[in-house]
Design an enzyme around this catalytic site. Structure first.
Site, PDB file in Angstrom:
ATOM      1  N   CYS A   1      13.973  57.131  63.003  1.00  0.00           N
ATOM      2  CA  CYS A   1      15.283  57.560  62.508  1.00  0.00           C
ATOM      3  C   CYS A   1      15.625  58.955  63.044  1.00  0.00           C
ATOM      4  CB  CYS A   1      15.315  57.490  60.983  1.00  0.00           C
ATOM      5  SG  CYS A   1      16.991  57.523  60.293  1.00  0.00           S
TER       6      CYS A   1
ATOM      7  N   HIS B   1      13.663  52.006  59.783  1.00  0.00           N
ATOM      8  CA  HIS B   1      12.464  52.484  59.084  1.00  0.00           C
ATOM      9  C   HIS B   1      11.411  51.375  59.003  1.00  0.00           C
ATOM     10  CE1 HIS B   1      13.862  56.426  57.615  1.00  0.00           C
ATOM     11  NE2 HIS B   1      15.060  55.859  57.633  1.00  0.00           N
TER      12      HIS B   1
ATOM     13  N   GLU C   1       8.402  51.745  57.980  1.00  0.00           N
ATOM     14  CA  GLU C   1       7.447  52.033  56.918  1.00  0.00           C
ATOM     15  C   GLU C   1       7.835  51.418  55.576  1.00  0.00           C
ATOM     16  OE1 GLU C   1      10.143  55.763  56.969  1.00  0.00           O
ATOM     17  OE2 GLU C   1       9.588  54.089  58.278  1.00  0.00           O
TER      18      GLU C   1
END
Length: 220
Positions: free
Chosen positions: A84, A179, A181
């Site tokens: 990001c 993202h 994660e």
């Protein structure tokens, strides 16, 4: 006792989910540490990372006074993954261009994983009618990369974000606008594992128990 040799450095630019990056790396069996984005160059060298991850942020790269990665990150010769904001600052610092997007993406998005990069190797949620691999991801950004830095290629895109991921595979620099994660990116763990094992060549043999034993030995 054998000391840690596989260490991932995560530089935190202020994202609310940066801790999740560290959690995913450790779940994969790789030791990592989370440090502020302005970590001193000498400390980065001393850490001797196998790879570096640049986190997201609520800030805008377009603002002149916002955070940048230490230049040594791109000079150490180790793989780097920008996430990001991490992608945006990587692009800006290496000669690309970032602009404020007309449409802010927040939430679910589908991207086409292009060019079969090492980062997305063997990863797809489905294919489209043309046989292109598609990934379900979680976006959270207003700014976007609009021009690649020299040496980079597009490795993921969609209609809203044509440059959704980029890579300079010769230098092992990778970046994604989404993202990986968070749980909302179903195959995000696999993306991170590709970075850790196929790009950084970590062994994945670290455990918290091993870490405790090593720290006890240091104290002794």
């Amino acid at each position: 006792m054998q000391r840690l040799t596989d260490k991932i450095l995560i530089l935190d630019f202020g994202s609310q989910v940066t801790q999740l990056i560290a959690r995913r790396v450790r779940e994969a069996g790789v030791y990592c540490e989370l440090h502020p984005f302005d970590m001193a160059e000498a400390d980065i060298r001393a850490f001797k990372p196998k790879g570096i991850i640049l986190s997201g942020s609520h800030a805008s790269v377009i603002d002149a006074d916002t955070a940048r990665a230490p230049q040594i990150v791109f000079e150490l010769g180790v793989p780097v993954l920008g996430i990001c904001y991490g992608m945006q600052t990587m692009a800006a610092q290496l000669g690309g261009k970032v602009e404020s997007g007309l449409v802010r993406e927040f939430g679910y998005a589908e991207v086409r994983a292009r060019d079969h990069s090492t980062l997305f190797k063997g990863i797809q949620d489905r294919t489209n009618a043309a046989g292109h691999g598609l990934l379900d991801v979680w976006m959270s950004h207003g700014d976007k990369v609009v021009a690649l830095p020299p040496g980079f290629k597009v490795i993921a895109s969609n209609d809203t974000t044509p440059l959704a991921a980029m890579a300079d595979e010769s230098r092992h620099f990778y970046a994604v606008q989404f993202h990986p994660e968070v749980s909302h990116t179903p195959l995000g763990k696999e993306v991170l594992r590709n970075f850790l094992f196929n790009i950084c060549e970590c062994k994945g043999d670290w455990t918290s128990k091993q870490f405790i034993a090593e720290e006890v030995e240091k104290i002794r």
